[in-house]
Design a protein around this motif. Structure first.
Motif, mmCIF file in Angstrom:
data_model
loop_
_atom_site.group_PDB
_atom_site.id
_atom_site.type_symbol
_atom_site.label_atom_id
_atom_site.label_comp_id
_atom_site.label_asym_id
_atom_site.label_seq_id
_atom_site.Cartn_x
_atom_site.Cartn_y
_atom_site.Cartn_z
ATOM 1 N N THR A 181 0.821 -1.215 0.000
ATOM 2 C CA THR A 181 0.000 0.000 0.000
ATOM 3 C C THR A 181 0.855 1.267 0.000
ATOM 4 N N ALA A 182 1.875 1.316 0.841
ATOM 5 C CA ALA A 182 2.731 2.514 0.914
ATOM 6 C C ALA A 182 3.478 2.739 -0.396
ATOM 7 N N ALA A 183 3.944 1.669 -1.025
ATOM 8 C CA ALA A 183 4.660 1.803 -2.296
ATOM 9 C C ALA A 183 3.757 2.407 -3.371
ATOM 10 N N ILE A 184 2.506 1.958 -3.424
ATOM 11 C CA ILE A 184 1.565 2.504 -4.407
ATOM 12 C C ILE A 184 1.282 3.973 -4.108
ATOM 13 N N LEU A 185 1.063 4.291 -2.853
ATOM 14 C CA LEU A 185 0.774 5.675 -2.483
ATOM 15 C C LEU A 185 1.967 6.585 -2.783
ATOM 16 N N PHE A 186 3.177 6.150 -2.449
ATOM 17 C CA PHE A 186 4.386 6.920 -2.779
ATOM 18 C C PHE A 186 4.537 7.077 -4.282
ATOM 19 N N CYS A 187 4.239 6.026 -5.041
ATOM 20 C CA CYS A 187 4.354 6.083 -6.497
ATOM 21 C C CYS A 187 3.480 7.194 -7.064
ATOM 22 N N PHE A 188 2.229 7.227 -6.663
ATOM 23 C CA PHE A 188 1.317 8.219 -7.227
ATOM 24 C C PHE A 188 1.515 9.608 -6.619
ATOM 25 N N ALA A 189 1.954 9.688 -5.377
ATOM 26 C CA ALA A 189 2.283 10.993 -4.791
ATOM 27 C C ALA A 189 3.452 11.622 -5.545
ATOM 28 N N CYS A 190 4.464 10.819 -5.834
ATOM 29 C CA CYS A 190 5.629 11.331 -6.565
ATOM 30 C C CYS A 190 5.273 11.638 -8.013
ATOM 31 N N LEU A 191 4.404 10.847 -8.605
ATOM 32 C CA LEU A 191 3.973 11.133 -9.970
ATOM 33 C C LEU A 191 3.234 12.470 -10.023
ATOM 34 N N TYR A 192 2.404 12.729 -9.014
ATOM 35 C CA TYR A 192 1.725 14.025 -8.936
ATOM 36 C C TYR A 192 2.738 15.159 -8.784
ATOM 37 N N LEU A 193 3.729 14.973 -7.916
ATOM 38 C CA LEU A 193 4.738 16.012 -7.723
ATOM 39 C C LEU A 193 5.564 16.249 -8.980
ATOM 40 N N ALA A 194 5.793 15.189 -9.758
ATOM 41 C CA ALA A 194 6.516 15.354 -11.020
ATOM 42 C C ALA A 194 5.720 16.243 -11.980
ATOM 43 N N ALA A 195 4.415 16.153 -11.929
ATOM 44 C CA ALA A 195 3.570 16.977 -12.791
ATOM 45 C C ALA A 195 3.345 18.368 -12.208
ATOM 46 N N ALA A 196 3.168 18.465 -10.888
ATOM 47 C CA ALA A 196 2.792 19.735 -10.257
ATOM 48 C C ALA A 196 3.983 20.614 -9.903
ATOM 49 N N GLY A 197 5.148 20.027 -9.684
ATOM 50 C CA GLY A 197 6.306 20.805 -9.262
ATOM 51 C C GLY A 197 6.390 20.891 -7.754
ATOM 52 N N GLY A 198 7.294 21.727 -7.287
ATOM 53 C CA GLY A 198 7.601 21.786 -5.864
ATOM 54 C C GLY A 198 6.804 22.761 -5.047
ATOM 55 N N GLY A 199 6.051 23.624 -5.680
ATOM 56 C CA GLY A 199 5.304 24.622 -4.931
ATOM 57 C C GLY A 199 6.120 25.891 -4.717
ATOM 58 N N SER A 200 5.534 26.818 -3.987
ATOM 59 C CA SER A 200 6.144 28.136 -3.837
ATOM 60 C C SER A 200 7.286 28.172 -2.828
ATOM 61 N N VAL A 201 7.328 27.216 -1.906
ATOM 62 C CA VAL A 201 8.388 27.183 -0.897
ATOM 63 C C VAL A 201 9.338 26.045 -1.262
ATOM 64 N N SER A 202 10.238 26.326 -2.203
ATOM 65 C CA SER A 202 11.182 25.318 -2.669
ATOM 66 C C SER A 202 12.404 26.013 -3.250
ATOM 67 N N VAL A 203 13.489 25.267 -3.347
ATOM 68 C CA VAL A 203 14.696 25.809 -3.966
ATOM 69 C C VAL A 203 14.433 26.098 -5.442
ATOM 70 N N ASP A 204 13.648 25.234 -6.086
ATOM 71 C CA ASP A 204 13.287 25.474 -7.489
ATOM 72 C C ASP A 204 12.599 26.828 -7.652
ATOM 73 N N ALA A 205 11.698 27.175 -6.743
ATOM 74 C CA ALA A 205 11.004 28.464 -6.810
ATOM 75 C C ALA A 205 11.979 29.614 -6.590
ATOM 76 N N LEU A 206 12.939 29.426 -5.685
ATOM 77 C CA LEU A 206 13.948 30.471 -5.455
ATOM 78 C C LEU A 206 14.823 30.696 -6.685
ATOM 79 N N MET A 207 15.089 29.612 -7.412
ATOM 80 C CA MET A 207 15.921 29.722 -8.612
ATOM 81 C C MET A 207 15.117 30.178 -9.828
#
Length: 145
Positions: free
Chosen positions: A105-131
């Protein structure tokens, strides 16, 4: 039911989601590589699990920071899909697809959480946003086309 007043918190909540996901993966990496905390199922791990732990340790830390979020999350999503199929579904004599029965269950949830983050990005509080590699706009990924 619609809650339009919550929309303004979306970029910060995305950053919080990214941080917590990275922290949870980072803890698995710590447990596998450094044996802390001491868990019996991580006592003598094979090289494949050690490699997974190294990925979770390094990429989990990058995810917490929000550095290279999209690429990091995409790699972690693939690792979690691989972990589900190789480590959970196929660990017995015959395949057990149901996550409640194979412990995946955790592996599936991590898989789709990370897939969402790959599409959505890091958000406004991230090093990517600072750069300047991420925008606060929710539809920014579509605006770049």
């Amino acid at each position: 039911m619609n809650f339009p007043y919550l929309t303004r918190f979306q970029p910060v909540l995305l950053s919080l989601f990214r941080f917590v996901t990275g922290l949870l993966l980072f803890q698995y990496g710590i447990a596998k590589i450094f044996k802390f905390p001491v868990l019996p199922y991580f006592a003598n791990i094979p090289p494949l699990i050690w490699t997974a732990g190294a990925l979770e340790l390094v990429l989990g830390a990058l995810l917490m920071l929000g550095l290279f979020t999209r690429l990091t999350a995409f790699i972690l999503s693939g690792e979690m899909a691989f972990a589900y199929f190789m480590g959970h579904m196929l660990k017995g004599e015959s395949p057990v697809f149901l996550p409640l029965l194979n412990g995946g269950t955790a592996a599936i949830l991590f898989c789709f959480a990370c897939l969402y983050l790959a599409a959505a990005g890091g958000g406004s509080v991230s090093v990517d946003a600072l750069m300047g590699k991420e925008s606060d706009a929710a539809g920014d990924a579509y605006a770049r086309r």
